[in-house]
Motif scaffolding. Structure first.
Motif, PDB file in Angstrom:
ATOM      1  N   GLU A 190      -6.057  -1.616   9.569  1.00  0.00           N
ATOM      2  CA  GLU A 190      -5.719  -2.365   8.359  1.00  0.00           C
ATOM      3  C   GLU A 190      -6.102  -3.832   8.490  1.00  0.00           C
ATOM      4  O   GLU A 190      -6.539  -4.461   7.509  1.00  0.00           O
ATOM      5  CB  GLU A 190      -4.230  -2.202   8.054  1.00  0.00           C
ATOM      6  CG  GLU A 190      -3.834  -0.804   7.560  1.00  0.00           C
ATOM      7  CD  GLU A 190      -3.763   0.243   8.660  1.00  0.00           C
ATOM      8  OE1 GLU A 190      -3.639   1.434   8.338  1.00  0.00           O
ATOM      9  OE2 GLU A 190      -3.828  -0.134   9.866  1.00  0.00           O
ATOM     10  N   ASP A 191      -5.974  -4.391   9.707  1.00  0.00           N
ATOM     11  CA  ASP A 191      -6.405  -5.776   9.923  1.00  0.00           C
ATOM     12  C   ASP A 191      -7.922  -5.897   9.805  1.00  0.00           C
ATOM     13  O   ASP A 191      -8.441  -6.878   9.241  1.00  0.00           O
ATOM     14  CB  ASP A 191      -5.959  -6.260  11.305  1.00  0.00           C
ATOM     15  CG  ASP A 191      -4.453  -6.433  11.409  1.00  0.00           C
ATOM     16  OD1 ASP A 191      -3.782  -6.453  10.354  1.00  0.00           O
ATOM     17  OD2 ASP A 191      -3.952  -6.532  12.545  1.00  0.00           O
ATOM     18  N   HIS A 231      -8.842  -5.921   6.117  1.00  0.00           N
ATOM     19  CA  HIS A 231      -8.449  -7.095   5.331  1.00  0.00           C
ATOM     20  C   HIS A 231      -8.978  -8.417   5.902  1.00  0.00           C
ATOM     21  O   HIS A 231      -9.110  -9.394   5.159  1.00  0.00           O
ATOM     22  CB  HIS A 231      -6.927  -7.155   5.222  1.00  0.00           C
ATOM     23  CG  HIS A 231      -6.343  -6.037   4.408  1.00  0.00           C
ATOM     24  ND1 HIS A 231      -6.577  -5.892   3.069  1.00  0.00           N
ATOM     25  CD2 HIS A 231      -5.545  -4.993   4.770  1.00  0.00           C
ATOM     26  CE1 HIS A 231      -5.946  -4.817   2.616  1.00  0.00           C
ATOM     27  NE2 HIS A 231      -5.313  -4.254   3.621  1.00  0.00           N
ATOM     28  N   SER A 232      -9.271  -8.461   7.218  1.00  0.00           N
ATOM     29  CA  SER A 232      -9.762  -9.706   7.843  1.00  0.00           C
ATOM     30  C   SER A 232     -10.958  -9.370   8.728  1.00  0.00           C
ATOM     31  O   SER A 232     -10.940  -9.565   9.944  1.00  0.00           O
ATOM     32  CB  SER A 232      -8.649 -10.353   8.678  1.00  0.00           C
ATOM     33  OG  SER A 232      -7.495 -10.569   7.911  1.00  0.00           O
ATOM     34  N   THR A 233     -11.987  -8.879   8.087  1.00  0.00           N
ATOM     35  CA  THR A 233     -13.095  -8.273   8.832  1.00  0.00           C
ATOM     36  C   THR A 233     -13.761  -9.257   9.782  1.00  0.00           C
ATOM     37  O   THR A 233     -13.941  -8.965  10.973  1.00  0.00           O
ATOM     38  CB  THR A 233     -14.136  -7.696   7.853  1.00  0.00           C
ATOM     39  OG1 THR A 233     -13.485  -6.797   6.954  1.00  0.00           O
ATOM     40  CG2 THR A 233     -15.223  -6.963   8.625  1.00  0.00           C
ATOM     41  N   THR A 271     -11.002  -1.063   0.642  1.00  0.00           N
ATOM     42  CA  THR A 271      -9.579  -0.909   0.963  1.00  0.00           C
ATOM     43  C   THR A 271      -8.920   0.248   0.233  1.00  0.00           C
ATOM     44  O   THR A 271      -7.733   0.507   0.430  1.00  0.00           O
ATOM     45  CB  THR A 271      -8.822  -2.200   0.603  1.00  0.00           C
ATOM     46  OG1 THR A 271      -8.943  -2.435  -0.807  1.00  0.00           O
ATOM     47  CG2 THR A 271      -9.372  -3.386   1.370  1.00  0.00           C
TER      48      THR A 271
END
Length: 679
Positions: free
Chosen positions: A597-598, A601-603, A646
């Protein structure tokens, strides 16, 4: 050899005298020779006595004396198989292949049903560099052996699962008559069916040595080599097999399967297209072609191939599932109707159709999911999983015990006690975790780096671990911890070098680092650190509800036996988290964890942290990973060819009404994710 019909002479020694000499050939060849020469003195040129005299000379290790006499005898007795057989054997032993060949050609014309003559002819032809003629002679020998009553009896014992009886029959035959390729191959298959892979491989190799043109033996050997992950050897034999004079697509198919295993998808595609060009009505080959096209990113063509397969065979469940499993494809109402009709047409009592049945359930589950109908989707996923679970062995209690033992073994004190050792190669980067945890995304990102090569999900470390565990199972060590403690620095070096060497066949570039994305290697992180201390290890972790549900509704081709029951997969996730937490405690910082998930969202931040851990500079190509055209064989092969999205992160929530058993089996989520807080 049998079937003698000598010409007679005026003075004929008694049959009793001839029989007495023949009986003494092995025990007392000198005496046999003297008596045969005495008969010839009384009856010059008498063929049976001349043959006995020559046979005695051979046993006295005087084949060169026997050879000219046998040649002369064969000129007079050209239709006596025993004379031709003896001449051929003696000529071969003397290196006189040119003299053996005419005798063997005459012999096989006289007795085409005797396999031994064909196999000896094949040896002579091969020695004369007539390779294709030798191949055909071997094949004729195999054909002749099919009517051998001893081999038929042994085969019947094997098929009835009376393995010990079959082995005893074949070993007695070989002890009495010497090795022959059909008996040795059948012995290998019997050992294989009994579960003795080592003996099976040994016999299969020997059969091919005895008769290099024995296509079925080579095919059997290739399959055994594939089962043992000996890919380079399998490829070598498959390249030989396709040169067979027997024109059959089966040889090209097995070569293609080897090429897929080593990652040469372009050549495998070429072979499949050649086969289909000659004979297009082959749904299995269309399906295989679809798999290759999917792997290489040719999605539109893969869809066409899968659709051709199901058009030819509507009940072909794997092709339907493969089509559904193309994450960028959608199955519409007509497809759902076709699959429901196919499912209804399958006899549920037919065991050979169970795979089609559960594949169709998985495909229908995906089709209804895409249609936004979670209730029928879950029902089909559930039916497919329940059926599949009955067909695979998985003992969650035993597995949990193994994981606990591994955690206790690879503690900080043990790692310190073992000290330095292993292979210091920095090449491997292991990506571990559960399936459907984002590991393919990490692989695609890293494989886009100029210094990192993507390979496959490599089984080599699991094979090494299994071999070490077998030493415990066979009683050499009382438990796994004792076996690991007994590994010397030299042992660890040898095993680490073995891993590097065995994985070399998958490396196609000169890049210094390579990826091994076998997810199940989370079980072997401690062993990896002992054998490859400079290897990097990345743990791909995803929210437990999302990861477990995604794994449960994904039918895996092989290996993930825990994934067909919601309670089993939840327990597996808990075991995984517990062991990884133990590794973190034993060697802090050795494993780099990536939370899916990280990453979504914060590729960029996650990619930079990942590359820093690996010690390589940031490259823009890692952010543009979706443009990388490399082959990807996992279920996420289409998703990683698109930019990060996502939409799938919380897809499991639509199925919440049916996921109570999974949630209950997982327990408190905060103890598992993102940072484990174990009791």
């Amino acid at each position: 050899m049998t079937g003698q019909s000598f010409q007679t002479t005026p003075t004929v020694p008694s049959p009793q005298a001839l029989a007495r000499i023949a009986a003494s050939l092995d025990a007392n060849p000198r005496r046999a020779h003297e008596e045969a020469e005495a008969l010839l003195a009384r009856s010059p040129g008498f063929p049976p006595a001349e043959l006995l005299a020559c046979q005695a000379l051979v046993r006295l290790e005087k084949p060169r004396e026997a050879l000219p006499r046998l040649e002369a005898l064969a000129m007079r007795e050209a239709r006596v198989p025993a004379v031709l057989w003896e001449l051929a054997q003696v000529a071969m032993s003397c290196g006189a292949t040119a003299k053996a060949l005419p005798a063997l050609e005459a012999l096989t014309r006289l007795q085409p049903a005797i396999a031994g003559g064909w196999f000896l002819l094949a040896r002579a032809l091969r020695a004369s560099r007539r390779e294709m003629d030798a191949w055909r002679a071997d094949l004729s020998g195999v054909h002749a052996s099919a009517r051998d009553p001893e081999l038929v009896k042994a085969a019947m014992a094997m098929n009835a699962q009376r393995f010990e009886d079959g082995i005893a029959l074949l070993e007695a035959r070989i002890a009495q008559r010497g090795e022959d390729a059909p008996a040795v191959r059948l012995l290998g298959e019997t050992h294989w069916r009994r579960g003795d892979m080592t003996a099976a491989l040994d016999r299969a190799m020997r059969a091919v040595e005895l008769a290099p043109g024995f296509d079925l033996a080579r095919d059997f050997l290739i399959r055994l080599l594939l089962q043992n992950n000996r890919l380079a050897e399998a490829l070598e034999h498959a390249e030989v097999l396709v040169r067979s004079p027997v024109d059959t697509p089966a040889h090209a198919l097995i070569l293609a399967s080897v090429l897929v295993r080593i990652g040469d998808h372009a050549r495998a595609e070429e072979l499949y297209r050649e086969i289909l060009g000659a004979r297009p009505q082959q749904p299995q080959v269309w399906q295989n072609l679809g798999h290759v096209l999917k792997t290489t990113g040719q999605q539109a063509e893969a869809i066409c191939a899968y659709r051709e397969a199901v058009a030819q065979k509507p009940t072909m469940g794997e092709a339907w599932w493969s089509l559904a499993n193309l994450k960028t494809a959608r199955l519409g109402p007509a497809d759902i109707a076709a699959m429901e009709a196919a499912l209804a047409s399958i006899d549920p009592a037919a065991p050979e159709l169970r795979e089609d049945t559960f594949h169709l359930h998985f495909a229908l589950g995906k089709a209804y999911e895409d249609a936004g109908e979670p209730a029928p989707s879950f029902a089909h996923y559930d039916k497919g999983n329940r059926l599949r679970r009955t067909l695979v062995p998985h003992d969650p209690e035993a597995f949990s015990a193994e994981v606990a033992a591994t955690a206790q073994t690879f503690n900080a004190a043990m790692l310190a006690q073992m000290g330095p050792g292993g292979c210091e190669a920095p090449d491997p980067i292991f990506i571990v975790g559960l399936p459907r945890s984002g590991s393919t995304l990490i692989e695609q990102i890293l494989a886009s780096h100029s210094r990192i090569e993507g390979t496959l999900e490599l089984p080599e470390m699991m094979i090494i671990a299994s071999r070490l565990q077998s030493r415990v199972d066979e009683g050499e060590f009382p438990d796994f911890a004792a076996m690991i403690a007994a590994l010397t620095p030299q042992d660890r070096l040898r095993l680490g070098e073995e891993y590097i060497e065995k994985t070399r066949v998958h490396r196609k570039t000169s890049k210094p680092l390579f990826l091994d994305k076998m997810p199940n290697n989370w079980q072997h992180v401690g062993l990896i650190r002992l054998l490859l201390p400079n290897a990097r290890i990345i743990d791909a972790r995803r929210h437990p509800m999302a990861c477990c549900f995604s794994g449960w509704k994904q039918h895996f081709a092989r290996g993930q036996t825990f994934s067909y029951d919601l309670a089993d997969i939840a327990r597996y996730y808990r075991d995984y988290v517990a062991l990884m937490a133990a590794y973190d405690a034993a060697a802090p910082g050795a494993v780099h964890r990536v939370i899916y998930e990280d990453m979504v969202h914060s590729t960029q931040a996650q990619i930079r942290a990942l590359l820093d851990y690996l010690g390589v500079p940031f490259e823009q190509a890692c952010l543009d990973f979706h443009t990388n055209a490399r082959a990807v064989r996992t279920a996420s092969s289409e998703q990683v060819r698109q930019p990060i999205f996502t939409s799938g992160v919380d897809a499991w929530e639509r199925y919440t009404p049916w996921l109570g058993p999974l949630e209950h089996a997982l327990g408190p989520i905060d103890r598992l994710y993102p940072a484990p807080r174990m009791p």
